[in-house]
Design a protein around this motif. Structure first.
Motif, PDB file in Angstrom:
ATOM      1  N   ILE A 124       0.853  -1.180   0.000  1.00  0.00           N
ATOM      2  CA  ILE A 124       0.000   0.000   0.000  1.00  0.00           C
ATOM      3  C   ILE A 124       0.891   1.232   0.000  1.00  0.00           C
ATOM      4  N   GLY A 125       0.614   2.137  -0.924  1.00  0.00           N
ATOM      5  CA  GLY A 125       1.331   3.398  -0.993  1.00  0.00           C
ATOM      6  C   GLY A 125       0.358   4.558  -0.991  1.00  0.00           C
ATOM      7  N   PHE A 126       0.887   5.759  -0.811  1.00  0.00           N
ATOM      8  CA  PHE A 126       0.048   6.947  -0.816  1.00  0.00           C
ATOM      9  C   PHE A 126      -0.241   7.363  -2.252  1.00  0.00           C
ATOM     10  N   ASN A 127      -1.491   7.632  -2.537  1.00  0.00           N
ATOM     11  CA  ASN A 127      -1.884   8.080  -3.870  1.00  0.00           C
ATOM     12  C   ASN A 127      -1.660   9.593  -3.956  1.00  0.00           C
ATOM     13  N   ASN A 128      -0.474   9.971  -4.413  1.00  0.00           N
ATOM     14  CA  ASN A 128      -0.124  11.387  -4.458  1.00  0.00           C
ATOM     15  C   ASN A 128      -0.462  12.041  -5.789  1.00  0.00           C
ATOM     16  N   SER A 129      -1.273  11.380  -6.592  1.00  0.00           N
ATOM     17  CA  SER A 129      -1.681  11.941  -7.864  1.00  0.00           C
ATOM     18  C   SER A 129      -2.613  13.130  -7.644  1.00  0.00           C
ATOM     19  N   THR A 130      -2.439  14.180  -8.436  1.00  0.00           N
ATOM     20  CA  THR A 130      -3.320  15.337  -8.334  1.00  0.00           C
ATOM     21  C   THR A 130      -4.682  15.054  -8.954  1.00  0.00           C
ATOM     22  N   TYR A 131      -4.796  13.962  -9.664  1.00  0.00           N
ATOM     23  CA  TYR A 131      -6.038  13.606 -10.333  1.00  0.00           C
ATOM     24  C   TYR A 131      -6.429  12.198  -9.890  1.00  0.00           C
ATOM     25  N   ARG A 132      -7.224  12.104  -8.854  1.00  0.00           N
ATOM     26  CA  ARG A 132      -7.668  10.809  -8.346  1.00  0.00           C
ATOM     27  C   ARG A 132      -9.022  10.447  -8.934  1.00  0.00           C
ATOM     28  N   TYR A 133      -9.200   9.170  -9.166  1.00  0.00           N
ATOM     29  CA  TYR A 133     -10.464   8.702  -9.722  1.00  0.00           C
ATOM     30  C   TYR A 133     -11.441   8.280  -8.633  1.00  0.00           C
ATOM     31  N   VAL A 134     -10.955   7.987  -7.417  1.00  0.00           N
ATOM     32  CA  VAL A 134     -11.818   7.632  -6.302  1.00  0.00           C
ATOM     33  C   VAL A 134     -11.364   8.404  -5.071  1.00  0.00           C
ATOM     34  N   ASP A 135     -12.260   8.524  -4.118  1.00  0.00           N
ATOM     35  CA  ASP A 135     -11.970   9.256  -2.881  1.00  0.00           C
ATOM     36  C   ASP A 135     -11.240   8.339  -1.904  1.00  0.00           C
ATOM     37  N   ASN A 136      -9.972   8.115  -2.160  1.00  0.00           N
ATOM     38  CA  ASN A 136      -9.159   7.262  -1.282  1.00  0.00           C
ATOM     39  C   ASN A 136      -7.704   7.724  -1.409  1.00  0.00           C
ATOM     40  N   GLN A 137      -7.071   8.005  -0.285  1.00  0.00           N
ATOM     41  CA  GLN A 137      -5.699   8.516  -0.305  1.00  0.00           C
ATOM     42  C   GLN A 137      -4.668   7.417  -0.529  1.00  0.00           C
ATOM     43  N   ASN A 138      -5.088   6.157  -0.485  1.00  0.00           N
ATOM     44  CA  ASN A 138      -4.152   5.047  -0.658  1.00  0.00           C
ATOM     45  C   ASN A 138      -4.244   4.449  -2.052  1.00  0.00           C
ATOM     46  N   ARG A 139      -3.185   3.744  -2.430  1.00  0.00           N
ATOM     47  CA  ARG A 139      -3.130   3.030  -3.706  1.00  0.00           C
ATOM     48  C   ARG A 139      -2.537   1.651  -3.459  1.00  0.00           C
ATOM     49  N   LEU A 140      -3.174   0.606  -4.000  1.00  0.00           N
ATOM     50  CA  LEU A 140      -2.664  -0.749  -3.868  1.00  0.00           C
ATOM     51  C   LEU A 140      -1.705  -1.040  -5.014  1.00  0.00           C
ATOM     52  N   CYS A 141      -0.569  -1.682  -4.691  1.00  0.00           N
ATOM     53  CA  CYS A 141       0.454  -1.965  -5.696  1.00  0.00           C
ATOM     54  C   CYS A 141       0.781  -3.461  -5.719  1.00  0.00           C
ATOM     55  N   PHE A 142       0.921  -3.998  -6.910  1.00  0.00           N
ATOM     56  CA  PHE A 142       1.320  -5.382  -7.088  1.00  0.00           C
ATOM     57  C   PHE A 142       2.852  -5.455  -7.092  1.00  0.00           C
ATOM     58  N   GLN A 143       3.379  -6.510  -6.475  1.00  0.00           N
ATOM     59  CA  GLN A 143       4.818  -6.744  -6.481  1.00  0.00           C
ATOM     60  C   GLN A 143       5.091  -8.190  -6.893  1.00  0.00           C
ATOM     61  N   GLY A 144       6.367  -8.542  -7.006  1.00  0.00           N
ATOM     62  CA  GLY A 144       6.719  -9.866  -7.491  1.00  0.00           C
ATOM     63  C   GLY A 144       6.218 -10.995  -6.612  1.00  0.00           C
ATOM     64  N   THR A 145       6.090 -10.749  -5.305  1.00  0.00           N
ATOM     65  CA  THR A 145       5.649 -11.793  -4.366  1.00  0.00           C
ATOM     66  C   THR A 145       4.136 -11.782  -4.139  1.00  0.00           C
ATOM     67  N   THR A 146       3.422 -10.920  -4.843  1.00  0.00           N
ATOM     68  CA  THR A 146       1.954 -10.860  -4.713  1.00  0.00           C
ATOM     69  C   THR A 146       1.323 -12.070  -5.391  1.00  0.00           C
ATOM     70  N   GLU A 147       0.260 -12.584  -4.797  1.00  0.00           N
ATOM     71  CA  GLU A 147      -0.504 -13.697  -5.374  1.00  0.00           C
ATOM     72  C   GLU A 147      -1.915 -13.212  -5.690  1.00  0.00           C
ATOM     73  N   VAL A 148      -2.448 -13.641  -6.830  1.00  0.00           N
ATOM     74  CA  VAL A 148      -3.811 -13.286  -7.241  1.00  0.00           C
ATOM     75  C   VAL A 148      -4.584 -14.579  -7.473  1.00  0.00           C
ATOM     76  N   ILE A 149      -5.704 -14.748  -6.748  1.00  0.00           N
ATOM     77  CA  ILE A 149      -6.492 -15.976  -6.811  1.00  0.00           C
ATOM     78  C   ILE A 149      -7.938 -15.622  -7.130  1.00  0.00           C
ATOM     79  N   PRO A 150      -8.525 -16.170  -8.197  1.00  0.00           N
ATOM     80  CA  PRO A 150      -9.951 -15.955  -8.461  1.00  0.00           C
ATOM     81  C   PRO A 150     -10.794 -16.484  -7.312  1.00  0.00           C
ATOM     82  N   CYS A 151     -11.887 -15.804  -6.993  1.00  0.00           N
ATOM     83  CA  CYS A 151     -12.730 -16.221  -5.871  1.00  0.00           C
ATOM     84  C   CYS A 151     -14.197 -16.062  -6.253  1.00  0.00           C
TER      85      CYS A 151
END
Length: 401
Positions: free
Chosen positions: A116-143
């Motif tokens: 999780i990082g801070f969404n420091n973009s001046t143009y945000r699409y949603v009202d949330n100050q955080n941004r989720l980031c994928f990394q090499g050790t991230t796992e994605v599982i359909p649910c």
């Protein structure tokens, strides 16, 4: 030999079915195990490690390199959990291949070990100050499906837009039926030298309040193609603009599409449109030419040049309500001493009033601290605190024929 072939085929089919059942059971077990360790998006922060979120992918788009637009920098998206909390997410191009097949709109996923990082973009699409980031050790599982709307609509009411309650740093969703459309325009971009096309339409909510939508390029082409497809049909034209940007121009609110992130739905087959259409019928709003295809509005130049309803100056003095009129006359002179600009409200363009209020804070000497605020005295703004900018105004002496 025929019996042998039948047995082999039957065994192969049974094995495929068994594998599918085991895969389904395994996914369900993973879901049950992960559900105990799921963190809601509202609760995540940059200090968390080894956590999982369960979300639906609402929107995806490609983010090109700034210096080399032909190269992909990241794959961006908007995700939403079962509580309805939304967050922007980013997957850099270098790790995208391992996640790309799963990052599909409407798909529900369990994302393990993101950052999780801070969404420091001046143009945000949603009202949330955080941004989720994928990394090499991230796992994605359909649910399994998390429920709710697959599009994640969050409609803002027209009064909130017209009263400037829409936060300018975020996008909004709007829904309404078509009232009228303006002519298609071609605009030259001076910085890039490229041409763009746009169309402005006016839509209404169920209470008769209206908002303007300005749609550019592919969104312009889509809505005009939709209008052409329903020409002559006795149906309402219900439009949804998702992730639109509210902008004010000359005291009027416009909702524009946000680059290529916005989504435009025209009479889309979804529960939100069905519910809106049913409420139109309940409110006895009948389908007519103006509400099915919309009446074609004229530009300011066409309205003036083609108008036959010119007023004399004496007719203007007899008016009892505020309205727009067209007066044909000769300019006799300019009032030079009256000034050519004024400080006006950014909501309604009316002249603002500066009010000095006493602040609750006090100085060390004990004297009260005063604070100057800007207040608009127009009926529309009703003495609300506002922001202002300089507006042009030239007073003329005119004589009619």
């Amino acid at each position: 030999m025929f019996l042998h072939f039948v047995c082999v085929t039957f065994f192969h089919s049974s094995l495929v079915i068994l594998i599918r059942v085991l895969k389904y059971v395994l996914c369900r077990l993973i879901d049950l195990m992960d559900n105990h360790n799921i963190t809601m998006l509202r609760a995540v922060d940059a200090f968390q490690e080894q956590f999982s979120v369960k979300v639906r992918v609402i929107r995806v788009w490609e983010h090109p390199e700034r210096r080399n637009p032909s190269q992909l920098y990241s794959f961006d998206m908007i995700i939403m959990d079962e509580e309805g909390t939304k967050m922007e997410a980013t997957c850099l191009n270098r790790v995208l291949p391992q996640f790309r097949p799963s990052l599909v709109e409407k798909k529900c996923l369990i994302i393990r070990n993101p950052t999780i990082g801070f969404n420091n973009s001046t143009y945000r699409y949603v009202d949330n100050q955080n941004r989720l980031c994928f990394q090499g050790t991230t796992e994605v599982i359909p649910c399994e499906d998390i429920g709710g709307s697959p599009y994640g609509f969050d409609f803002l009411s027209f009064p909130d837009i017209l009263n400037s309650n829409a936060i300018s740093n975020y996008t909004v969703d709007v829904i309404g039926y078509l009232i009228r459309s303006f002519p298609k325009e071609t605009v030259n971009n001076k910085s890039t030298g490229k041409q763009a096309v746009k169309v402005t339409i006016e839509i209404s909510d169920l209470e008769g309040r209206t908002v303007f939508l300005t749609l550019w390029d592919q969104y312009c082409d889509k809505v005009l193609s939709f209008f052409e497809s329903i020409k002559g049909k006795n149906i309402h034209a219900i439009n949804i603009l998702q992730f639109g940007k509210v902008k004010w121009w000359n005291g009027v609110a416009y909702v524009n599409n946000s680059y290529t992130v916005s989504r435009l739905f025209c009479n889309h087959d979804c529960p939100e449109v069905d519910e809106f259409r049913n409420r139109l019928f309940e409110n006895s709003i009948e389908v007519s030419e103006s509400t099915s295809l919309g009446s074609m509005a004229k530009s300011v130049e066409e309205e003036i040049l083609q108008s036959k309803d010119f007023l004399n100056i004496c007719d203007v003095f007899s008016l009892k309500t505020v309205c727009k009129v067209i007066v044909l006359g000769n300019i006799l002179g300019v009032y030079k001493d009256e000034g050519w600009f004024y400080e006006g409200c950014n909501r309604c363009n009316k002249k603002i009033k500066k009010v000095v209020n006493l602040s609750e804070d006090t100085q060390e000497s004990g004297s009260a601290v005063t604070k100057e605020v800007l207040t608009c005295v127009s009926d529309r703004c009703a003495f609300k605190t506002t922001t202002s900018s300089l507006k042009f105004k030239i007073q003329l002496r005119v004589q009619d024929p």
